[in-house]
Write a protein that holds these residues in place. Structure first.
Motif, PDB file in Angstrom:
ATOM      1  N   PHE A  57       2.148  -0.336 -16.119  1.00  0.00           N
ATOM      2  CA  PHE A  57       2.501  -1.239 -15.029  1.00  0.00           C
ATOM      3  C   PHE A  57       2.458  -0.499 -13.692  1.00  0.00           C
ATOM      4  N   LEU A  58       3.068   0.671 -13.638  1.00  0.00           N
ATOM      5  CA  LEU A  58       3.071   1.450 -12.400  1.00  0.00           C
ATOM      6  C   LEU A  58       1.658   1.876 -12.012  1.00  0.00           C
ATOM      7  N   ASP A  59       0.838   2.253 -12.988  1.00  0.00           N
ATOM      8  CA  ASP A  59      -0.553   2.619 -12.692  1.00  0.00           C
ATOM      9  C   ASP A  59      -1.311   1.437 -12.096  1.00  0.00           C
ATOM     10  N   GLY A  60      -1.063   0.257 -12.625  1.00  0.00           N
ATOM     11  CA  GLY A  60      -1.701  -0.941 -12.072  1.00  0.00           C
ATOM     12  C   GLY A  60      -1.269  -1.209 -10.639  1.00  0.00           C
ATOM     13  N   LEU A  61       0.008  -1.011 -10.358  1.00  0.00           N
ATOM     14  CA  LEU A  61       0.494  -1.202  -8.991  1.00  0.00           C
ATOM     15  C   LEU A  61      -0.116  -0.170  -8.044  1.00  0.00           C
ATOM     16  N   ARG A  62      -0.222   1.057  -8.505  1.00  0.00           N
ATOM     17  CA  ARG A  62      -0.812   2.111  -7.663  1.00  0.00           C
ATOM     18  C   ARG A  62      -2.285   1.836  -7.368  1.00  0.00           C
ATOM     19  N   ALA A  63      -2.966   1.149  -8.275  1.00  0.00           N
ATOM     20  CA  ALA A  63      -4.397   0.890  -8.115  1.00  0.00           C
ATOM     21  C   ALA A  63      -4.683  -0.163  -7.047  1.00  0.00           C
ATOM     22  N   LEU A  64      -3.690  -0.970  -6.698  1.00  0.00           N
ATOM     23  CA  LEU A  64      -3.905  -1.997  -5.677  1.00  0.00           C
ATOM     24  C   LEU A  64      -4.116  -1.351  -4.311  1.00  0.00           C
ATOM     25  N   PRO A  65      -5.127  -1.808  -3.577  1.00  0.00           N
ATOM     26  CA  PRO A  65      -5.294  -1.282  -2.217  1.00  0.00           C
ATOM     27  C   PRO A  65      -4.170  -1.792  -1.319  1.00  0.00           C
ATOM     28  N   GLU A  66      -3.724  -0.960  -0.419  1.00  0.00           N
ATOM     29  CA  GLU A  66      -2.636  -1.348   0.471  1.00  0.00           C
ATOM     30  C   GLU A  66      -3.100  -2.443   1.431  1.00  0.00           C
ATOM     31  N   PHE A  67      -2.248  -3.445   1.623  1.00  0.00           N
ATOM     32  CA  PHE A  67      -2.543  -4.515   2.569  1.00  0.00           C
ATOM     33  C   PHE A  67      -2.255  -4.004   3.972  1.00  0.00           C
ATOM     34  N   LYS A  68      -3.265  -4.060   4.833  1.00  0.00           N
ATOM     35  CA  LYS A  68      -3.111  -3.620   6.223  1.00  0.00           C
ATOM     36  C   LYS A  68      -3.512  -4.778   7.129  1.00  0.00           C
ATOM     37  N   PRO A  69      -2.538  -5.412   7.786  1.00  0.00           N
ATOM     38  CA  PRO A  69      -2.843  -6.613   8.571  1.00  0.00           C
ATOM     39  C   PRO A  69      -3.680  -6.332   9.813  1.00  0.00           C
ATOM     40  N   ALA A  70      -3.391  -5.262  10.538  1.00  0.00           N
ATOM     41  CA  ALA A  70      -4.127  -4.924  11.763  1.00  0.00           C
ATOM     42  C   ALA A  70      -3.783  -3.479  12.121  1.00  0.00           C
ATOM     43  N   PRO A  71      -4.679  -2.814  12.844  1.00  0.00           N
ATOM     44  CA  PRO A  71      -4.384  -1.428  13.229  1.00  0.00           C
ATOM     45  C   PRO A  71      -3.077  -1.352  14.029  1.00  0.00           C
ATOM     46  N   GLY A  72      -2.264  -0.376  13.683  1.00  0.00           N
ATOM     47  CA  GLY A  72      -1.013  -0.152  14.391  1.00  0.00           C
ATOM     48  C   GLY A  72       0.169  -0.958  13.883  1.00  0.00           C
ATOM     49  N   ILE A  73      -0.059  -1.887  12.954  1.00  0.00           N
ATOM     50  CA  ILE A  73       1.040  -2.691  12.409  1.00  0.00           C
ATOM     51  C   ILE A  73       1.421  -2.123  11.050  1.00  0.00           C
ATOM     52  N   HIS A  74       2.697  -1.796  10.903  1.00  0.00           N
ATOM     53  CA  HIS A  74       3.201  -1.257   9.644  1.00  0.00           C
ATOM     54  C   HIS A  74       4.213  -2.243   9.065  1.00  0.00           C
ATOM     55  N   LEU A  75       3.965  -2.713   7.863  1.00  0.00           N
ATOM     56  CA  LEU A  75       4.818  -3.731   7.248  1.00  0.00           C
ATOM     57  C   LEU A  75       6.055  -3.157   6.573  1.00  0.00           C
ATOM     58  N   GLY A  76       6.105  -1.875   6.359  1.00  0.00           N
ATOM     59  CA  GLY A  76       7.190  -1.300   5.579  1.00  0.00           C
ATOM     60  C   GLY A  76       6.801  -1.251   4.114  1.00  0.00           C
ATOM     61  N   GLN A  77       7.596  -0.613   3.331  1.00  0.00           N
ATOM     62  CA  GLN A  77       7.299  -0.442   1.917  1.00  0.00           C
ATOM     63  C   GLN A  77       8.496  -0.873   1.078  1.00  0.00           C
ATOM     64  N   LEU A  78       8.209  -1.313  -0.108  1.00  0.00           N
ATOM     65  CA  LEU A  78       9.229  -1.618  -1.107  1.00  0.00           C
ATOM     66  C   LEU A  78       8.999  -0.684  -2.287  1.00  0.00           C
ATOM     67  N   ARG A  79      10.053  -0.183  -2.858  1.00  0.00           N
ATOM     68  CA  ARG A  79       9.924   0.732  -3.992  1.00  0.00           C
ATOM     69  C   ARG A  79      10.193  -0.019  -5.288  1.00  0.00           C
ATOM     70  N   VAL A  80       9.241   0.081  -6.212  1.00  0.00           N
ATOM     71  CA  VAL A  80       9.386  -0.494  -7.542  1.00  0.00           C
ATOM     72  C   VAL A  80       9.663   0.664  -8.492  1.00  0.00           C
ATOM     73  N   THR A  81      10.804   0.620  -9.165  1.00  0.00           N
ATOM     74  CA  THR A  81      11.199   1.669 -10.101  1.00  0.00           C
ATOM     75  C   THR A  81      11.248   1.087 -11.499  1.00  0.00           C
ATOM     76  N   VAL A  82      10.719   1.819 -12.464  1.00  0.00           N
ATOM     77  CA  VAL A  82      10.751   1.385 -13.858  1.00  0.00           C
ATOM     78  C   VAL A  82      11.636   2.354 -14.631  1.00  0.00           C
ATOM     79  N   THR A  83      12.623   1.791 -15.324  1.00  0.00           N
ATOM     80  CA  THR A  83      13.543   2.567 -16.146  1.00  0.00           C
ATOM     81  C   THR A  83      13.635   1.905 -17.510  1.00  0.00           C
ATOM     82  N   VAL A  84      13.522   2.692 -18.567  1.00  0.00           N
ATOM     83  CA  VAL A  84      13.729   2.156 -19.902  1.00  0.00           C
ATOM     84  C   VAL A  84      15.231   1.955 -20.067  1.00  0.00           C
ATOM     85  N   VAL A  85      15.633   0.747 -20.452  1.00  0.00           N
ATOM     86  CA  VAL A  85      17.047   0.466 -20.631  1.00  0.00           C
ATOM     87  C   VAL A  85      17.596   1.405 -21.705  1.00  0.00           C
ATOM     88  N   ASP A  86      18.702   2.009 -21.423  1.00  0.00           N
ATOM     89  CA  ASP A  86      19.301   3.014 -22.310  1.00  0.00           C
ATOM     90  C   ASP A  86      18.347   4.180 -22.549  1.00  0.00           C
TER      91      ASP A  86
END
Length: 96
Positions: free
Chosen positions: A19-48
């Motif tokens: 799942f994480l490899d698939g997310l990393r493979a996506l190209p970053e969305f860049k709306p226009a030069p100089g505009i930064h949308l911020g980032q969200l962190r997706v963390t995967v943890t095996v329960v227990d």
């Protein structure tokens, strides 16, 4: 029983890495030069279990993935409802 739990945790960790490899493979969305949308962190943890890893993503790609997951869930619920609504032939009694 511990071996079975270990196997399931290994399967969960492998799925999390995929799942994480698939997310990393996506190209970053860049709306226009100089505009930064911020980032969200997706963390995967095996329960227990242990942390599998994380990936930082732009909110546009993550929002699109959420929409795709919601549409898939809706389709699966509709499919299961149709399967459960089908009439079934049941054999009652019988024998000699």
């Amino acid at each position: 029983m511990d071996q079975q739990r270990d196997v399931y945790q290994q399967l969960a960790a492998r799925s999390g890495r995929q799942f994480l490899d698939g997310l990393r493979a996506l190209p970053e969305f860049k709306p226009a030069p100089g505009i930064h949308l911020g980032q969200l962190r997706v963390t995967v943890t095996v329960v227990d279990g242990k942390d599998v890893g994380f990936v930082d993503m732009d909110p546009v790609n993550l929002g699109d993935l959420g929409d795709i997951a919601a549409r898939r869930a809706e389709g699966l619920r509709a499919k299961h409802a149709r399967l459960n609504a089908r009439p079934t032939l049941r054999l009652i009694g019988g024998g000699q």
